[in-house]
Design an enzyme around this catalytic site. Structure first.
Site, PDB file in Angstrom:
ATOM      1  N   ASP A   1      -7.095 -20.679  19.428  1.00  8.42           N
ATOM      2  CA  ASP A   1      -6.125 -20.963  20.477  1.00  8.42           C
ATOM      3  C   ASP A   1      -6.321 -19.912  21.562  1.00  8.42           C
ATOM      4  O   ASP A   1      -7.061 -18.943  21.384  1.00  8.42           O
ATOM      5  CB  ASP A   1      -4.700 -20.922  19.915  1.00  8.42           C
ATOM      6  CG  ASP A   1      -3.649 -21.455  20.895  1.00  8.42           C
ATOM      7  OD1 ASP A   1      -4.031 -22.080  21.905  1.00  8.42           O
ATOM      8  OD2 ASP A   1      -2.447 -21.228  20.659  1.00  8.42           O
ATOM      9  N   SER A   2      -5.602 -20.090  22.664  1.00 12.43           N
ATOM     10  CA  SER A   2      -5.746 -19.147  23.772  1.00 12.43           C
ATOM     11  C   SER A   2      -5.040 -17.823  23.508  1.00 12.43           C
ATOM     12  O   SER A   2      -5.368 -16.811  24.115  1.00 12.43           O
ATOM     13  CB  SER A   2      -5.201 -19.770  25.067  1.00 12.43           C
ATOM     14  OG  SER A   2      -3.855 -20.134  24.899  1.00 12.43           O
TER      15      SER A   2
ATOM     16  N   CYS B   1      -4.800 -25.611  19.998  1.00 10.17           N
ATOM     17  CA  CYS B   1      -4.467 -25.477  21.420  1.00 10.17           C
ATOM     18  C   CYS B   1      -4.334 -26.879  21.971  1.00 10.17           C
ATOM     19  O   CYS B   1      -5.316 -27.640  21.977  1.00 10.17           O
ATOM     20  CB  CYS B   1      -5.559 -24.706  22.153  1.00 10.17           C
ATOM     21  SG  CYS B   1      -5.352 -24.648  23.950  1.00 10.17           S
TER      22      CYS B   1
ATOM     23  N   GLU C   1       5.216 -15.550  24.125  1.00 14.39           N
ATOM     24  CA  GLU C   1       4.310 -14.400  24.039  1.00 14.39           C
ATOM     25  C   GLU C   1       5.085 -13.079  24.067  1.00 14.39           C
ATOM     26  O   GLU C   1       4.703 -12.111  23.411  1.00 14.39           O
ATOM     27  CB  GLU C   1       3.314 -14.427  25.208  1.00 14.39           C
ATOM     28  CG  GLU C   1       2.309 -15.572  25.162  1.00 14.39           C
ATOM     29  CD  GLU C   1       1.062 -15.217  24.374  1.00 14.39           C
ATOM     30  OE1 GLU C   1       0.972 -14.071  23.901  1.00 14.39           O
ATOM     31  OE2 GLU C   1       0.194 -16.096  24.228  1.00 14.39           O
TER      32      GLU C   1
ATOM     33  N   CYS D   1       2.638 -27.929  22.478  1.00 12.13           N
ATOM     34  CA  CYS D   1       1.952 -26.644  22.669  1.00 12.13           C
ATOM     35  C   CYS D   1       2.258 -25.812  21.437  1.00 12.13           C
ATOM     36  O   CYS D   1       3.415 -25.754  21.004  1.00 12.13           O
ATOM     37  CB  CYS D   1       2.461 -25.941  23.930  1.00 12.13           C
ATOM     38  SG  CYS D   1       1.809 -24.258  24.144  1.00 12.13           S
TER      39      CYS D   1
ATOM     40  N   HIS E   1       2.479 -22.754  21.026  1.00 11.69           N
ATOM     41  CA  HIS E   1       3.409 -21.646  21.254  1.00 11.69           C
ATOM     42  C   HIS E   1       4.859 -22.086  21.011  1.00 11.69           C
ATOM     43  O   HIS E   1       5.693 -21.292  20.596  1.00 11.69           O
ATOM     44  CB  HIS E   1       3.306 -21.142  22.701  1.00 11.69           C
ATOM     45  CG  HIS E   1       2.130 -20.283  22.990  1.00 11.69           C
ATOM     46  ND1 HIS E   1       0.863 -20.775  23.090  1.00 11.69           N
ATOM     47  CD2 HIS E   1       2.037 -18.950  23.225  1.00 11.69           C
ATOM     48  CE1 HIS E   1       0.033 -19.784  23.370  1.00 11.69           C
ATOM     49  NE2 HIS E   1       0.731 -18.665  23.459  1.00 11.69           N
TER      50      HIS E   1
END
Length: 277
Positions: free
Chosen positions: A21-22, A84, A164, A196, A198
């Protein structure tokens, strides 16, 4: 999912599953995989030097996807998981092309299938990054499963930096979520896809905002169940019991990532390896 059946003959159950993932979002997939498949060796790459992918052009995301896949192939995986949604929506074919015939799973198809199964009234909401929502990939995938379903999408770009930074249940996060989700709730959705990886970090807060009548679809959980199914069908489930922590690779800020890892998975991580993509 793309699988080269001839290549499956040379894969072994003890080979690792690689996930990328990013940033930290894909750790939600790692967490679900550890719960469901505790015997598997997991290798995770977070491209922290180039996060987020969701604000990048499709051309750039496709280049990143190819580079990330080539990096993980060095570890001889038996499967590659694209944790992702942006890559799943715009560059899954790139990962499949680069994977040398190894099974590839993306979170988008798994999440779409679960949403189509769980909806009661046929109105499904999807939230994701700008790139994922602009690609219309979730709507197309859900319509392929059942053309009678109605899909309403909304880009929620601020959710990634909130996750994040650990703003999991902050009042500011709730206000932003209420603003983002009001439009979707006006369509009387009964199912909300977290498009997503996240976003599951914010799941409790999002559940509070949308209420109990709307079922939240965690794409991380959906892809973990799909991994179990595919590996079982191909006799690639690892039977050897071990408690190895995941091997974690990042392209920048390893110490910061280690702190986030321990926060979201609840286990200590011996080290985070800094790699160059």
């Amino acid at each position: 999912m793309s699988v080269d059946l001839q290549n499956l003959a040379v894969l072994k159950p003890e080979q690792p599953i690689c996930i990328f993932d990013s940033g930290i979002g894909g750790l939600t997939v790692v967490r679900k995989l550890r719960e469901l498949l505790p015997n598997e060796e997991l290798i995770y790459f977070g491209d922290t030097a180039r996060v987020p992918y969701g604000t990048k052009s499709q051309l750039t995301v496709r280049r990143y996807a190819a580079e990330d896949t080539r990096l993980l192939l060095k570890y001889q995986p038996k499967m590659i998981i694209v944790a992702c949604n942006t890559v799943s929506a715009t560059a899954l074919d790139v990962v499949e092309h680069e994977s040398q015939g190894k099974p590839v799973l993306g979170v988008l198809k798994a999440g779409s299938a679960l949403a189509a199964k769980e909806t009661r009234c046929g109105h499904i909401g999807v939230i994701g990054t700008n790139a994922t929502i602009a690609s219309n990939a979730y709507s197309l995938e859900i319509y392929t499963i059942d053309p009678s379903l109605e899909v309403y999408s909304k880009a929620c770009p601020l959710f990634v930096p909130l996750a994040e930074e650990g703003y999991i249940n902050h009042e500011a996060s709730k206000l932003i979520a209420q603003d983002y989700l009001l439009e979707l709730m006006a369509h009387n959705i009964d199912t909300l896809v977290l498009g997503c990886t996240h976003y599951p970090i914010l799941k409790a807060m999002l559940s509070e905002v949308v209420g109990e009548s709307i079922k939240i679809i965690d794409s991380a959980e959906a892809v973990a169940m799909e991994v179990q199914r595919v590996l079982s069908e191909q006799s690639l489930l690892c039977q050897e019991v071990h408690n190895f922590p995941p091997k974690v690779l990042v392209s920048d800020l390893p110490q910061k990532f280690r702190t986030k890892f321990e926060l979201f998975l609840g286990i200590e991580l011996p080290e985070v390896e800094l790699v160059e993509v």
